[in-house]
Each structure stands twice: as C-alpha cells, then as structure tokens.
Scaffold this active site. Sequence first.
Site, PDB file in Angstrom:
ATOM      1  N   ARG A 121       0.810  -1.235   0.000  1.00 13.00           N
ATOM      2  CA  ARG A 121       0.000   0.000   0.000  1.00 13.00           C
ATOM      3  C   ARG A 121       0.833   1.271   0.000  1.00 13.00           C
ATOM      4  O   ARG A 121       0.367   2.338   0.379  1.00 13.00           O
ATOM      5  CB  ARG A 121      -0.981   0.016   1.166  1.00 13.00           C
ATOM      6  CG  ARG A 121      -1.922  -1.165   1.127  1.00 13.00           C
ATOM      7  CD  ARG A 121      -3.213  -0.924   1.862  1.00 13.00           C
ATOM      8  NE  ARG A 121      -4.127  -1.991   1.525  1.00 13.00           N
ATOM      9  CZ  ARG A 121      -4.095  -3.193   2.083  1.00 13.00           C
ATOM     10  NH1 ARG A 121      -3.194  -3.467   2.997  1.00 13.00           N
ATOM     11  NH2 ARG A 121      -4.953  -4.116   1.725  1.00 13.00           N
ATOM     12  N   LYS A 143       3.521  12.351 -10.120  1.00 14.49           N
ATOM     13  CA  LYS A 143       2.709  11.534 -11.041  1.00 14.49           C
ATOM     14  C   LYS A 143       3.517  10.288 -11.382  1.00 14.49           C
ATOM     15  O   LYS A 143       4.659  10.389 -11.841  1.00 14.49           O
ATOM     16  CB  LYS A 143       2.407  12.303 -12.325  1.00 14.49           C
ATOM     17  CG  LYS A 143       1.270  13.283 -12.196  1.00 14.49           C
ATOM     18  CD  LYS A 143       0.878  13.782 -13.569  1.00 14.49           C
ATOM     19  CE  LYS A 143      -0.194  14.855 -13.486  1.00 14.49           C
ATOM     20  NZ  LYS A 143      -0.547  15.389 -14.808  1.00 14.49           N
ATOM     21  N   GLU A 185      10.819  21.326 -22.375  1.00 16.99           N
ATOM     22  CA  GLU A 185      10.060  21.538 -21.132  1.00 16.99           C
ATOM     23  C   GLU A 185      10.564  22.783 -20.394  1.00 16.99           C
ATOM     24  O   GLU A 185       9.783  23.500 -19.761  1.00 16.99           O
ATOM     25  CB  GLU A 185      10.139  20.307 -20.219  1.00 16.99           C
ATOM     26  CG  GLU A 185       9.631  18.999 -20.840  1.00 16.99           C
ATOM     27  CD  GLU A 185       8.104  18.931 -21.064  1.00 16.99           C
ATOM     28  OE1 GLU A 185       7.366  19.797 -20.554  1.00 16.99           O
ATOM     29  OE2 GLU A 185       7.669  17.991 -21.778  1.00 16.99           O
ATOM     30  N   LYS A 227       7.893  24.149 -11.068  1.00 13.66           N
ATOM     31  CA  LYS A 227       7.054  22.955 -10.961  1.00 13.66           C
ATOM     32  C   LYS A 227       6.627  22.747  -9.499  1.00 13.66           C
ATOM     33  O   LYS A 227       5.467  22.415  -9.222  1.00 13.66           O
ATOM     34  CB  LYS A 227       7.775  21.718 -11.502  1.00 13.66           C
ATOM     35  CG  LYS A 227       6.885  20.480 -11.408  1.00 13.66           C
ATOM     36  CD  LYS A 227       6.881  19.596 -12.592  1.00 13.66           C
ATOM     37  CE  LYS A 227       5.805  18.517 -12.450  1.00 13.66           C
ATOM     38  NZ  LYS A 227       5.994  17.365 -13.297  1.00 13.66           N
ATOM     39  N   GLU A 237      -4.036  18.151  -9.812  1.00 19.40           N
ATOM     40  CA  GLU A 237      -4.525  18.712 -11.073  1.00 19.40           C
ATOM     41  C   GLU A 237      -6.016  19.031 -11.037  1.00 19.40           C
ATOM     42  O   GLU A 237      -6.780  18.610 -11.901  1.00 19.40           O
ATOM     43  CB  GLU A 237      -4.175  17.778 -12.255  1.00 19.40           C
ATOM     44  CG  GLU A 237      -4.208  18.517 -13.575  1.00 19.40           C
ATOM     45  CD  GLU A 237      -3.443  17.818 -14.706  1.00 19.40           C
ATOM     46  OE1 GLU A 237      -2.409  17.193 -14.450  1.00 19.40           O
ATOM     47  OE2 GLU A 237      -3.908  17.932 -15.841  1.00 19.40           O
ATOM     48  N   ARG A 241      -2.557  23.087 -11.985  1.00 14.99           N
ATOM     49  CA  ARG A 241      -1.527  22.166 -12.490  1.00 14.99           C
ATOM     50  C   ARG A 241      -1.648  21.924 -14.001  1.00 14.99           C
ATOM     51  O   ARG A 241      -0.666  21.591 -14.660  1.00 14.99           O
ATOM     52  CB  ARG A 241      -1.584  20.829 -11.714  1.00 14.99           C
ATOM     53  CG  ARG A 241      -0.380  19.962 -12.012  1.00 14.99           C
ATOM     54  CD  ARG A 241      -0.224  18.799 -11.046  1.00 14.99           C
ATOM     55  NE  ARG A 241       0.880  17.963 -11.489  1.00 14.99           N
ATOM     56  CZ  ARG A 241       1.501  17.076 -10.758  1.00 14.99           C
ATOM     57  NH1 ARG A 241       1.136  16.863  -9.502  1.00 14.99           N
ATOM     58  NH2 ARG A 241       2.492  16.346 -11.237  1.00 14.99           N
ATOM     59  N   ASN A 245       0.427  21.660 -18.969  1.00  7.82           N
ATOM     60  CA  ASN A 245       0.071  21.000 -20.232  1.00  7.82           C
ATOM     61  C   ASN A 245       0.257  21.907 -21.445  1.00  7.82           C
ATOM     62  O   ASN A 245      -0.118  21.536 -22.559  1.00  7.82           O
ATOM     63  CB  ASN A 245      -1.394  20.528 -20.195  1.00  7.82           C
ATOM     64  CG  ASN A 245      -1.602  19.426 -19.173  1.00  7.82           C
ATOM     65  OD1 ASN A 245      -0.664  18.691 -18.863  1.00  7.82           O
ATOM     66  ND2 ASN A 245      -2.806  19.322 -18.632  1.00  7.82           N
ATOM     67  N   HIS A 248       1.023  20.617 -24.883  1.00  9.39           N
ATOM     68  CA  HIS A 248       0.784  19.173 -24.844  1.00  9.39           C
ATOM     69  C   HIS A 248      -0.492  18.751 -25.558  1.00  9.39           C
ATOM     70  O   HIS A 248      -0.596  17.611 -25.988  1.00  9.39           O
ATOM     71  CB  HIS A 248       0.769  18.669 -23.397  1.00  9.39           C
ATOM     72  CG  HIS A 248       2.145  18.600 -22.776  1.00  9.39           C
ATOM     73  ND1 HIS A 248       2.935  19.717 -22.629  1.00  9.39           N
ATOM     74  CD2 HIS A 248       2.867  17.563 -22.277  1.00  9.39           C
ATOM     75  CE1 HIS A 248       4.083  19.370 -22.057  1.00  9.39           C
ATOM     76  NE2 HIS A 248       4.071  18.074 -21.832  1.00  9.39           N
ATOM     77  N   HIS A 265       8.756  12.826 -27.375  1.00  8.87           N
ATOM     78  CA  HIS A 265       7.747  13.622 -26.674  1.00  8.87           C
ATOM     79  C   HIS A 265       8.086  15.126 -26.695  1.00  8.87           C
ATOM     80  O   HIS A 265       7.241  15.962 -27.032  1.00  8.87           O
ATOM     81  CB  HIS A 265       7.624  13.094 -25.247  1.00  8.87           C
ATOM     82  CG  HIS A 265       6.687  13.873 -24.394  1.00  8.87           C
ATOM     83  ND1 HIS A 265       5.327  13.890 -24.601  1.00  8.87           N
ATOM     84  CD2 HIS A 265       6.916  14.678 -23.331  1.00  8.87           C
ATOM     85  CE1 HIS A 265       4.765  14.672 -23.701  1.00  8.87           C
ATOM     86  NE2 HIS A 265       5.701  15.150 -22.921  1.00  8.87           N
TER      87      HIS A 265
HETATM   88  N1  LIG Z   1       5.557  11.706 -14.173  1.00 10.08           N
HETATM   89  C1  LIG Z   1       5.529  12.837 -14.822  1.00 10.08           C
HETATM   90  O1  LIG Z   1       5.117  13.878 -14.309  1.00 10.08           O
HETATM   91  C2  LIG Z   1       6.053  12.885 -16.226  1.00 10.08           C
HETATM   92  C3  LIG Z   1       6.252  14.115 -16.868  1.00 10.08           C
HETATM   93  C4  LIG Z   1       6.792  14.119 -18.158  1.00 10.08           C
HETATM   94  C5  LIG Z   1       7.116  12.923 -18.777  1.00 10.08           C
HETATM   95  N2  LIG Z   1       6.901  11.737 -18.133  1.00 10.08           N
HETATM   96  C6  LIG Z   1       7.238  10.467 -18.755  1.00 10.08           C
HETATM   97  O2  LIG Z   1       8.650  10.422 -18.915  1.00 10.08           O
HETATM   98  C7  LIG Z   1       8.967   9.515 -19.955  1.00 10.08           C
HETATM   99  C8  LIG Z   1      10.047  10.116 -20.812  1.00 10.08           C
HETATM  100  O3  LIG Z   1      11.194  10.318 -20.002  1.00 10.08           O
HETATM  101  P1  LIG Z   1      12.625  10.593 -20.630  1.00 10.08           P
HETATM  102  O4  LIG Z   1      12.497  11.610 -21.687  1.00 10.08           O
HETATM  103  O5  LIG Z   1      13.544  10.838 -19.504  1.00 10.08           O
HETATM  104  O6  LIG Z   1      12.940   9.238 -21.418  1.00 10.08           O
HETATM  105  P2  LIG Z   1      13.634   7.869 -20.974  1.00 10.08           P
HETATM  106  O7  LIG Z   1      13.487   7.596 -19.556  1.00 10.08           O
HETATM  107  O8  LIG Z   1      13.182   6.844 -21.952  1.00 10.08           O
HETATM  108  O9  LIG Z   1      15.170   8.190 -21.286  1.00 10.08           O
HETATM  109  C9  LIG Z   1      15.564   8.471 -22.601  1.00 10.08           C
HETATM  110  C10 LIG Z   1      16.754   7.622 -23.025  1.00 10.08           C
HETATM  111  O10 LIG Z   1      17.941   8.132 -22.423  1.00 10.08           O
HETATM  112  C11 LIG Z   1      18.638   7.096 -21.748  1.00 10.08           C
HETATM  113  N3  LIG Z   1      19.320   7.736 -20.639  1.00 10.08           N
HETATM  114  C12 LIG Z   1      18.771   8.192 -19.494  1.00 10.08           C
HETATM  115  N4  LIG Z   1      19.677   8.869 -18.786  1.00 10.08           N
HETATM  116  C13 LIG Z   1      20.835   8.807 -19.477  1.00 10.08           C
HETATM  117  C14 LIG Z   1      22.126   9.343 -19.260  1.00 10.08           C
HETATM  118  N5  LIG Z   1      22.395  10.121 -18.213  1.00 10.08           N
HETATM  119  N6  LIG Z   1      23.093   9.071 -20.167  1.00 10.08           N
HETATM  120  C15 LIG Z   1      22.797   8.336 -21.272  1.00 10.08           C
HETATM  121  N7  LIG Z   1      21.596   7.843 -21.560  1.00 10.08           N
HETATM  122  C16 LIG Z   1      20.625   8.082 -20.657  1.00 10.08           C
HETATM  123  C17 LIG Z   1      17.580   6.105 -21.379  1.00 10.08           C
HETATM  124  O11 LIG Z   1      18.130   4.829 -21.151  1.00 10.08           O
HETATM  125  C18 LIG Z   1      16.678   6.162 -22.608  1.00 10.08           C
HETATM  126  O12 LIG Z   1      17.193   5.362 -23.619  1.00 10.08           O
HETATM  127  C19 LIG Z   1       7.674   9.244 -20.702  1.00 10.08           C
HETATM  128  O13 LIG Z   1       7.232   7.943 -20.380  1.00 10.08           O
HETATM  129  C20 LIG Z   1       6.711  10.274 -20.155  1.00 10.08           C
HETATM  130  O14 LIG Z   1       5.374   9.822 -20.145  1.00 10.08           O
HETATM  131  C21 LIG Z   1       6.385  11.705 -16.883  1.00 10.08           C
END
Ligand SMILES: NC(=O)c1ccc[n+]([C@@H]2O[C@H](COP(=O)([O-])OP(=O)(O)OC[C@H]3O[C@@H](n4cnc5c(N)ncnc54)[C@H](O)[C@@H]3O)[C@@H](O)[C@H]2O)c1
Length: 360
Positions: A121, A143, A185, A227, A237, A241, A245, A248, A265
């Site tokens: 939990r 999130k 972002e 943020k 949200e 919040r 977006n 987006h 993205h």
């Molecule tokens: N929770 C939230 O509020 C929130 C907000 C925005 C996005 N997201 C989510 O985040 C995800 C995207 O995250 P992301 O853009 O970090 O992508 P990701 O986690 O897929 O990382 C991108 C790539 O970079 C590599 N990588 C990570 N750190 C590295 C480093 N220091 N050196 C070399 N390679 C590295 C990873 O292995 C991957 O291949 C999506 O799933 C999206 O939905 C969540």
Amino acid sequence: MEGLRVELGERSYDIRIGQNTLDALGGAVKELKASPTLALVSNPTIYALYGERVHASLTAAGFDVVEIIVPDGEEHKELLWVERILTSMLERRLDRKSLLVALGGGVIGDVAGFAASLYMRGIRFVQVPTTLLAQVDSSVGGKTGVNHPLGKNMIGTFWQPSLVWIDVDTLKTLPQREFLCGMAEVIKYGVIWDRELFDYLGREKNKILSLDPETISHIIRRSCEIKAEVVSRDEREGGLRAILNYGHTIGHAIETVTGYIRYLHGEGVSMGMYLEAALSERLGIMKSGGADEVKRLIDDYGLPSGLFDGADATAMVDAMGLDKKTVAGTIRCVLPESVGKVLVNEPVTREALMELLASL
Ligand SMILES: NC(=O)c1ccc[n+]([C@@H]2O[C@H](COP(=O)([O-])OP(=O)(O)OC[C@H]3O[C@@H](n4cnc5c(N)ncnc54)[C@H](O)[C@@H]3O)[C@@H](O)[C@H]2O)c1
C-alpha cells in the site's frame, strides 16, 4: 549542493541539485531512516554508466541493495514490469519501511514510482533522474504510472517521492536529442510562468548547450522551483496544475498521428507550444508577434516548431478529442497571453483548430 523544497504538508520533500554527487547519495538516503534492504530500479543503459557508483554509495551507507533492471524503452513502461518489480521486492522481503531508489529517466521514474506506490500500500521512494526531462519535470510532482495498449499514461497514481537527487553531471552522457527534449520543457516553464527564464534561455544558449555546470544548474533549479510551486498549489490537477500542459494538447496529437515513432515527446511538445501560441494569436488572446517570439527560441535550440509535411488536420483534431485532457468532448488548451503569462484550460472549438492547421 543547492536545495529546494516541495511544500506539500506531510508529503513535503527536498530536491537537491549538484555536480558529481552520486557518491554522496547513500548518506542522504540513510537520513531517511529506512529498513536495511532497499530496491534500486534502473535500466541497462543507465546502470552501465552510473549503477556501480550508486550501488557502492548505498552499500557504504549500510544498505543491502536489491537491483531490479527494467529493459530500456518506453514500450517497457507497462504493468508487466510493475509486477516484476513488486515480485523482486517480495522475494527479497522488503518491508513497509523499505525504500525504492529510481535511477534513470522519466520511464524508470514513472514505472518505479508506480511500483513504490503499490508495494504494501505504498513505500517511500527516491528519484535520481538522469535525463534533463526527468530532472526538470517528471521526477518532481508525484505523477507515476504506466502505459496501456489503449492509451499512454492511462494507469497510475499520485505518489510523491521522499527525495529528488539531481546530479547534473549525468547529462554529459545523455544523447543530444534527448537533452533537447528536456529543453522543450524548460522553454515551456519560461512561456507559462517566467519571462526572465525565457530571456535567459535566449541569452545563454551556448553555455546551456555546452553544459556549463552553473548555467545548467540554474535552469534546472528554476524549472524545479516553478514545478514545485505549481504542484504545491494544486497537487492533483484540480486546476492550476493543468498549466503544465502547455504545448501538450497539440503535441500529443502530433505524437499520436505519427504513431509515436517519428517524434520524441519533447519534439511534439515544442511543435505544440508554437501551434498553441499561434492559435492564441488567432483568437486574439496573444498579441501579434508573440507566437513568432516563442518560435524563435524553439528554433534556436534546433527543436521543431512548424507542422510536419502531410499532417492530416482532421486526424489531429480527432486525436485531441480523445486526449485525457478532453472532458465531455470539449478540447482544452493552455493559451499564452504573453510570454510568462497564460490562460489555463481554455475551451477550443474544432473549427478554430481546423482553421489554424489549414493556415500553416
Ligand atoms: N511523471 C511525470 O510527471 C512525467 C512528466 C513528463 C514525462 N513523463 C514520462 O517520462 C517519460 C520520458 O522520459 P525521458 O524523456 O527521460 O525518457 P527515458 O526515460 O526513456 O530516457 C531516454 C533515453 O535516455 C537514456 N538515458 C537516461 N539517462 C541517461 C544518461 N544520463 N546518459 C545516457 N543515456 C541516458 C535512457 O536509457 C533512454 O534510452 C515518458 O514515459 C513520459 O510519459 C512523466
């Protein structure tokens, strides 16, 4: 090391930003007073770069570390891997006072945070974000979640971390395209909240792109402050919040109609930011020239701003109608009045969107 706090009553937590700080993580985690067995969730790419250092630091602080490696890639942000993380934690008998450490980008943070929110939990977890996007956005705000075959990020929880530990040096190994997605972002924070940040990004582009530590730390800190402020005022949200977006609504539609293959993205968001600013101008909300100003900064960073060739306007508007942000059939956008000031959750008609897309 710089620190700031996300104020959320008993769920408040610190964000610590520094250089070359992975070796000090164990000491900080120890202060959270957890059980001796701890889960470290990462992926093979990140683990190969930073896993040993993090593991050694946690072991030196007295933890017995259970490593859980999720394959690299958005396609693994799914329930299957949540279950596997939970199984590993049960097998190694982590208890309700155990901690989970998520070492990676947004994918690892989202899936590991979701697992933490479900285990017994809910147990505490620590975010160690290694992409710019995760450092300025996904690691802060609570999130968590996974994708479902019927939609992205459709299954999830609000579950705040207990600590966010940002080592800016990890960005040195991040591919440039991923870095720029994080910049989208950061530009977003400038447009929605902070004219000064927006101007700073224009002035200091070279230092930012060459990863000058002080400049990078500054933009990460300012993004996290914004943020944190937004999340503190509206954790779940209910209203404000949704400001996050910006870019987006149209950005997600671009990702959807291009099958999530053509654009990352952040690239969808950067196109969405320009298009939503252009929409705002057409609707008379943003004064003439505002959208071009947003476009110039996006272009300066080599991010896409225009609409791609052959875009199907009807398919895009249909995709917006199916988006999570659309309620009772009304499409909503964040529309800038000027750089630094936006209207949140503005209803937008299909006709206005079709006209915008046809005008490009
Ligand atoms: N929770 C939230 O509020 C929130 C907000 C925005 C996005 N997201 C989510 O985040 C995800 C995207 O995250 P992301 O853009 O970090 O992508 P990701 O986690 O897929 O990382 C991108 C790539 O970079 C590599 N990588 C990570 N750190 C590295 C480093 N220091 N050196 C070399 N390679 C590295 C990873 O292995 C991957 O291949 C999506 O799933 C999206 O939905 C969540």
